[in-house]
Enzyme design. Structure first.
Site, PDB file in Angstrom:
ATOM      1  N   GLY A 155       0.820  -1.211   0.000  1.00 50.53           N
ATOM      2  CA  GLY A 155       0.000   0.000   0.000  1.00 50.53           C
ATOM      3  C   GLY A 155       0.846   1.251   0.000  1.00 50.53           C
ATOM      4  CG  ASN A 156       2.945   2.578   3.263  1.00 49.37           C
ATOM      5  OD1 ASN A 156       2.064   3.418   3.276  1.00 49.37           O
ATOM      6  ND2 ASN A 156       3.228   1.842   4.318  1.00 49.37           N
TER       7      ASN A 156
ATOM      8  CE  LYS B 244       6.051  -5.474   2.705  1.00 48.40           C
ATOM      9  NZ  LYS B 244       4.901  -5.053   3.512  1.00 48.40           N
TER      10      LYS B 244
ATOM     11  CE  LYS C 246       0.820  -5.961   0.318  1.00 50.65           C
ATOM     12  NZ  LYS C 246       2.298  -5.919   0.322  1.00 50.65           N
TER      13      LYS C 246
ATOM     14  CE  LYS D 292      -2.489  -4.724   6.694  1.00 48.29           C
ATOM     15  NZ  LYS D 292      -1.136  -5.024   6.184  1.00 48.29           N
TER      16      LYS D 292
END
Length: 303
Positions: A9-10, A264, A206, A122
């Site tokens: 998103g970033n 991640k 995600k 989150k």
């Protein structure tokens, strides 16, 4: 090579930038040029993307309506997936005009008993200074947490169990369609005793959803692109160093922030250990070099 490419998103809306349609489109155009480069190298790609800044903005807009807003996070997640997917598809289609695309809303099954529902982690929405964040939390009943030197709203992030549209995505990729899916980690749903589905108030990570999708698609690589160039050991200290090529057993024992790099790394380890294939984390602009093994952090099961 089939690569599931997860756009953070970033990476689509840079940290600290105003959340405007113009800024988002400019960043998506930048991402599209990178993705087009992967396709130009002969790779097949399935694109997933984050939605933390965007879904938080939609939640704020909903709360500002006269009736106080009634749309739950699963609906807002679907809305943000359509919004972002549309812009990605259009910008990438402008560069690859001879290719077919499909943006697909994706339902992701979660466990209604997942302990994450009791421990929100989150981050979504814009960043605030601590005083503003605490005031908004008190006014709106939010949970908040630090995010770097700022504060953000945090919501439950249950673990993804199954990508329900995986067979459709596989059908399309086999026909050379570039699919944009699992936006914001997908729309979180739970299954009732009668097999019916309903959405739940949560946002799925995600990267964990992308890892699951990559496993279900039997992809050759999971590539997570963000706004940092690699995974760092001892991040934030004078001893910080980039990890370039590491095995899962080495990186699994390290601690990484739960709201950012932790998922991640966890997603990369899960994919690599389940498939024996590489997962990689790095900066959006370095995507081609990461796939070639020249940049970023590549996580494998063997040296």
């Amino acid at each position: 090579m089939l690569i599931v490419v997860a756009l953070g998103g970033n990476a689509l809306l840079r940290r600290g930038e105003p959340m405007t349609a113009e800024n988002q489109r400019a960043n998506v155009a930048r991402a599209a040029s990178v993705l087009a480069g992967l396709v130009g190298e002969g790779h097949s790609i399935v694109i997933t993307h984050g939605n933390g800044p965007q879904v938080g903005l939609l939640a704020l807009q909903a709360a500002a309506t006269p009736d106080g807003g009634t749309f739950p996070l699963d609906v807002l997640g679907a809305e943000s997936a359509g919004m972002i997917g549309y812009v990605i598809e259009q910008e990438l289609g402008n560069l690859l005009r001879n290719r077919l695309f499909a943006t697909l809303l994706t339902q992701v099954k979660v466990d209604p008993r997942d302990p994450a529902f009791a421990r929100p982690t989150k981050p979504i929405g814009p960043v605030y200074d601590e005083a503003t964040a605490r005031r908004l939390a008190a006014e709106r009943g939010w949970q908040i947490a630090p995010d770097g030197d700022k504060w953000r709203r945090v919501v439950p992030s249950p673990r993804p169990l199954e990508i329900l549209e995986a067979s459709v995505i596989s059908f399309l990729t086999e026909r050379n369609v570039i699919v944009i899916c699992t936006g914001g980690g997908g729309v979180p749903v739970v299954e009732g005793t009668d097999g019916s589905l309903r959405g739940v108030e949560a946002v799925i990570d995600k990267d964990l959803a992308s890892s699951l999708l990559a496993r279900q698609l039997k992809a050759d690589m999971l590539l997570m692109l963000t706004d940092v160039d690699a995974v760092y050991a001892d991040y934030g200290t004078p001893q910080a160093r980039a990890l370039r090529r590491v095995v899962t057993t080495e990186i699994s024992g390290r601690n990484f922030p739960a709201g950012s790099m932790g998922p991640k790394v966890g997603a990369a380890v899960e994919f690599a250990e389940a498939t024996g294939k590489p997962a990689a984390i790095g900066k959006l602009d370095d995507a081609l070099a990461i796939v070639r093994g020249e940049r970023g952090t590549v996580i494998t099961t063997r040296t």
